[in-house]
Write a protein that holds these residues in place. Sequence first.
Motif, PDB file in Angstrom:
ATOM      1  N   UNK A  64      -8.754 -12.766   6.078  1.00  0.00           N
ATOM      2  CA  UNK A  64     -10.043 -13.010   5.421  1.00  0.00           C
ATOM      3  C   UNK A  64      -9.908 -13.089   3.913  1.00  0.00           C
ATOM      4  N   UNK A  65     -10.819 -13.835   3.323  1.00  0.00           N
ATOM      5  CA  UNK A  65     -10.887 -13.927   1.865  1.00  0.00           C
ATOM      6  C   UNK A  65     -12.167 -13.260   1.403  1.00  0.00           C
ATOM      7  N   UNK A  66     -12.094 -12.708   0.191  1.00  0.00           N
ATOM      8  CA  UNK A  66     -13.260 -12.050  -0.384  1.00  0.00           C
ATOM      9  C   UNK A  66     -13.595 -12.723  -1.704  1.00  0.00           C
ATOM     10  N   UNK A  69      -9.876 -13.537  -3.268  1.00  0.00           N
ATOM     11  CA  UNK A  69      -8.614 -12.840  -3.039  1.00  0.00           C
ATOM     12  C   UNK A  69      -8.535 -12.517  -1.557  1.00  0.00           C
ATOM     13  N   UNK A  70      -7.332 -12.259  -1.090  1.00  0.00           N
ATOM     14  CA  UNK A  70      -7.139 -11.875   0.299  1.00  0.00           C
ATOM     15  C   UNK A  70      -7.714 -10.484   0.530  1.00  0.00           C
ATOM     16  N   UNK A  71      -8.396 -10.288   1.627  1.00  0.00           N
ATOM     17  CA  UNK A  71      -9.025  -9.004   1.946  1.00  0.00           C
ATOM     18  C   UNK A  71      -8.008  -7.874   1.931  1.00  0.00           C
ATOM     19  N   UNK A  72      -6.768  -8.139   2.371  1.00  0.00           N
ATOM     20  CA  UNK A  72      -5.785  -7.066   2.451  1.00  0.00           C
ATOM     21  C   UNK A  72      -5.267  -6.614   1.082  1.00  0.00           C
ATOM     22  N   UNK A  73      -5.648  -7.300   0.007  1.00  0.00           N
ATOM     23  CA  UNK A  73      -5.289  -6.863  -1.336  1.00  0.00           C
ATOM     24  C   UNK A  73      -6.203  -5.748  -1.841  1.00  0.00           C
ATOM     25  N   UNK A  74      -7.355  -5.608  -1.245  1.00  0.00           N
ATOM     26  CA  UNK A  74      -8.343  -4.640  -1.708  1.00  0.00           C
ATOM     27  C   UNK A  74      -8.066  -3.265  -1.123  1.00  0.00           C
TER      28      UNK A  74
END
Length: 171
Positions: A6-8, A88-93
């Motif tokens: 997912x993207x945010x 940004x990619x969800x997994x970066x958060x």
Amino acid sequence: MTAAGRRVLIGRIVGLYGVQGWLKIESWAEPRMRIFDYQPWLLSAAPGVETQVSGAKGREQGKGMVAQLPGVDDREQAAAWIGSDIYVSRDQLPPPAEGEYYWVDLEGLEVITTEDVLLGRVSHLFATGANDVVVVRDGTRERLIPFVQGSYVRSVDLSAGRMVVDWDPEF
């Protein structure tokens, strides 16, 4: 879709700053300067037109923020990016705190009432001055439910893909 896929939406490029390719940006990160910690950015200038950018730098400027993208060194190059959304990619958060959720994680959840009546799926959310609102769609109908945990939102189970709400199905 998994969190990793997912993207945010985390910001937007809103204008030009100076003549050396700097851009004015809006950041929805908390705190807002954290947007520069989440890279690479995926810039979306138009539907289907996306560019991955690593190494953006920036600073606070007055009441706003400015950024410089790598390889963008003049005002004309920078102008092409105005209006671009910053994803940004969800997994970066970082993981949310207990009882908190990223909107992107709630999108697509099945929504049922406390009496097991299926209302539909979470389409999206939006903010109001008082609280966030969940938009639930079932194909023929759209419901707006305040995202107030305890009052209207009784539980959220991300692993089961379900949100339970205390809501009149006729409303």
